[in-house]
Write a protein that holds these residues in place. Sequence first.
Motif, short mmCIF file in Angstrom:
data_model
loop_
_atom_site.label_atom_id
_atom_site.label_comp_id
_atom_site.label_asym_id
_atom_site.label_seq_id
_atom_site.Cartn_x
_atom_site.Cartn_y
_atom_site.Cartn_z
N ALA A 1 15.94 25.77 8.98
CA ALA A 1 14.95 24.79 8.50
C ALA A 1 15.25 24.38 7.06
O ALA A 1 15.16 23.20 6.71
N GLN A 2 15.66 25.36 6.24
CA GLN A 2 16.02 25.04 4.84
C GLN A 2 17.24 24.11 4.81
O GLN A 2 17.31 23.18 4.02
N GLY A 3 18.20 24.41 5.70
CA GLY A 3 19.41 23.58 5.77
C GLY A 3 19.08 22.16 6.17
O GLY A 3 19.67 21.21 5.66
N ARG A 4 18.14 22.02 7.07
CA ARG A 4 17.71 20.68 7.49
C ARG A 4 17.13 19.92 6.29
O ARG A 4 17.37 18.73 6.11
N MET A 5 16.37 20.65 5.45
CA MET A 5 15.79 20.03 4.26
C MET A 5 16.88 19.62 3.27
O MET A 5 16.79 18.57 2.64
N TYR B 1 19.69 15.39 0.29
CA TYR B 1 20.88 14.72 -0.25
C TYR B 1 21.30 13.52 0.60
O TYR B 1 22.40 13.00 0.44
N SER B 2 20.44 13.12 1.51
CA SER B 2 20.67 11.92 2.34
C SER B 2 22.03 11.90 3.03
O SER B 2 22.69 10.86 3.08
N CYS B 3 22.44 13.04 3.53
CA CYS B 3 23.71 13.11 4.26
C CYS B 3 23.68 12.11 5.44
O CYS B 3 24.70 11.54 5.80
N LYS B 4 22.48 11.91 5.99
CA LYS B 4 22.39 11.06 7.18
C LYS B 4 22.64 9.59 6.87
O LYS B 4 22.81 8.80 7.79
N SER B 5 22.64 9.21 5.60
CA SER B 5 22.91 7.81 5.31
C SER B 5 24.37 7.46 5.66
O SER B 5 24.69 6.31 5.89
N CYS B 6 25.23 8.46 5.67
CA CYS B 6 26.63 8.22 6.03
C CYS B 6 27.06 8.94 7.30
O CYS B 6 28.07 8.59 7.90
N HIS B 7 26.35 10.01 7.67
CA HIS B 7 26.77 10.83 8.81
C HIS B 7 25.78 10.76 9.96
O HIS B 7 24.60 10.52 9.75
N ARG C 1 24.53 27.89 1.80
CA ARG C 1 24.35 28.83 2.92
C ARG C 1 23.42 28.23 3.98
O ARG C 1 23.69 28.28 5.17
N ALA C 2 22.33 27.61 3.52
CA ALA C 2 21.37 27.02 4.45
C ALA C 2 22.01 25.85 5.21
O ALA C 2 21.81 25.70 6.41
#
Length: 139
Positions: A42-46, A51-57, A106-107
């Motif tokens: 859940a922390q990793g999802r946050m 960092y808006s990784c989904k804007s490119c991935h 790590r998350a």
Amino acid sequence: MIAKWPVYVFVLLCVCYVSYSCLIWCLPGNMALDDGAGDLVAQGRMVYQKYSCKSCHQLYGLGGHLGPDLTNVYEEHDTAGAYIRAMVQVGSRQMPRFELSAGEQRALVAFFKHADATGVADPREFTTSAWGSIAPKNE
Ligand code: HEC
């Protein structure tokens, strides 16, 4: 006398809708993966959102298209997350570098490990069952 059949049809459709919804939610594919790492995932999802990784991935085929789909990046490149950490810290010509704390890294790795275990990247490879659920071709 007012015809009652529209009411019966409406009730029938409601019953079908509720039954179908229950069926979909009870299918194994919708069960949460309980591997004991839920909090870290859940922390990793946050972190992924922060960092808006989904804007490119993309994940599970959804997201921006400048970078590659990351659903199975954990399995494709390494099993310890070193490649993911290096990519995020160093970046590339097209990807910015991010200064994540050790905990965030790590998350993030736990999140990608979870994504890899629960999904397959390319939805074009999916098959659709008669019930409307989807599954990877090899399952
Ligand atoms: C500005 C767009 C952009 C953002 C934002 C971005 N990336 Fe990337 N990322 C890319 C591109 C483009 C590549 C492919 C780079 C290359 O091959 O040189 C890439 C590659 C990667 C790879 C390697 C994938 C592979 O299959 O080799 C990983 C892992 C990765 N990114 C993780 C992340 C994470 C995690 C974040 C958020 C913290 C993030 N990226 C944010 C554009 C981005």
